[in-house]
Motif scaffolding. Structure first.
Motif, PDB file in Angstrom:
ATOM      1  N   LYS A 106      17.108  36.813  -7.884  1.00 39.24           N
ATOM      2  CA  LYS A 106      16.758  36.371  -8.877  1.00 39.24           C
ATOM      3  C   LYS A 106      16.810  37.068 -10.019  1.00 39.24           C
ATOM      4  N   GLN A 135      19.460  36.031 -15.373  1.00 38.92           N
ATOM      5  CA  GLN A 135      20.336  34.960 -16.380  1.00 38.92           C
ATOM      6  C   GLN A 135      20.003  35.745 -18.400  1.00 38.92           C
ATOM      7  N   ASP A 136      19.035  36.248 -18.487  1.00 35.11           N
ATOM      8  CA  ASP A 136      18.186  37.569 -19.427  1.00 35.11           C
ATOM      9  C   ASP A 136      19.426  38.424 -19.346  1.00 35.11           C
ATOM     10  N   ALA A 138      22.199  38.969 -18.203  1.00 35.74           N
ATOM     11  CA  ALA A 138      23.540  38.612 -17.558  1.00 35.74           C
ATOM     12  C   ALA A 138      24.455  38.934 -19.316  1.00 35.74           C
ATOM     13  N   TRP A 139      24.210  37.859 -19.729  1.00 27.33           N
ATOM     14  CA  TRP A 139      24.833  37.785 -21.116  1.00 27.33           C
ATOM     15  C   TRP A 139      25.265  39.119 -21.988  1.00 27.33           C
ATOM     16  N   LYS A 142      27.368  41.072 -20.051  1.00 27.14           N
ATOM     17  CA  LYS A 142      29.225  40.725 -20.821  1.00 27.14           C
ATOM     18  C   LYS A 142      29.084  41.648 -21.942  1.00 27.14           C
TER      19      LYS A 142
END
Length: 168
Positions: A106, A135-136, A138-139, A142
């Protein structure tokens, strides 16, 4: 063959190396290689600016007749089935569970570039590191990949133009 390796091999087969995504509207050419229709058209459009240019396969350089493009329906159907499996080019097909603690992965260690579980992030080796939720970050990654891909596409276009000029 290991099932994970087999799935990775299938995904690799339906990803086009120029646009690094699933083949879109795949077409086969005289040598039986398959390409995205739009990618091949753009490539040949750039190369076609040279009057002396002979159309060739981008992979094997075999001579090709542009009028002989054949839609590859079987490949298109296979790609659609791979999409339905929610597989993506380059995705990690490894388990999202920590091998040591059997917990969900996570968090991300920015210093080491590792995805890990909460227990691993508490270890002494990551004590002074920046640990953030996956999640923080990942962008952020990307976006970096998107920028790098755009840069590579521009460089590829330049290389094609230079090749046309050389052939002239």
């Amino acid at each position: 063959m290991d099932p994970t390796a087999l799935v990775e091999a299938v995904v690799e087969e339906v990803v086009y190396p120029i646009c690094v995504t699933f083949l879109r509207d795949p077409v086969s050419i005289d040598c039986d290689h398959s390409f995205c229709h739009s990618c091949l058209s753009r490539l040949w459009e750039v190369l076609g600016e040279s009057k002396n240019w002979a159309y060739t396969c981008p992979l094997c350089r075999a001579p090709v007749q542009p009028m002989n493009l054949r839609p590859n329906w079987q490949l298109a159907n296979m790609i659609e089935k791979v999409r339905l499996l929610r597989l993506h080019p380059g995705m990690w097909l490894k388990s999202d569970v920590c091998e040591h603690h059997e917990q969900q992965l996570k968090v991300f260690c920015k210093e080491d570039g590792l995805v890990m579980c909460e227990a691993c992030s508490q270890s002494p080796e990551h004590e002074a590191h920046s640990i953030v939720p996956v999640q923080d970050v990942a962008w952020e990654y990307k976006w970096k990949l998107h920028e790098a891909l755009e840069h590579l596409r521009k460089e590829q276009e330049e290389a094609w133009k230079l090749e046309v000029c050389e052939r002239k």
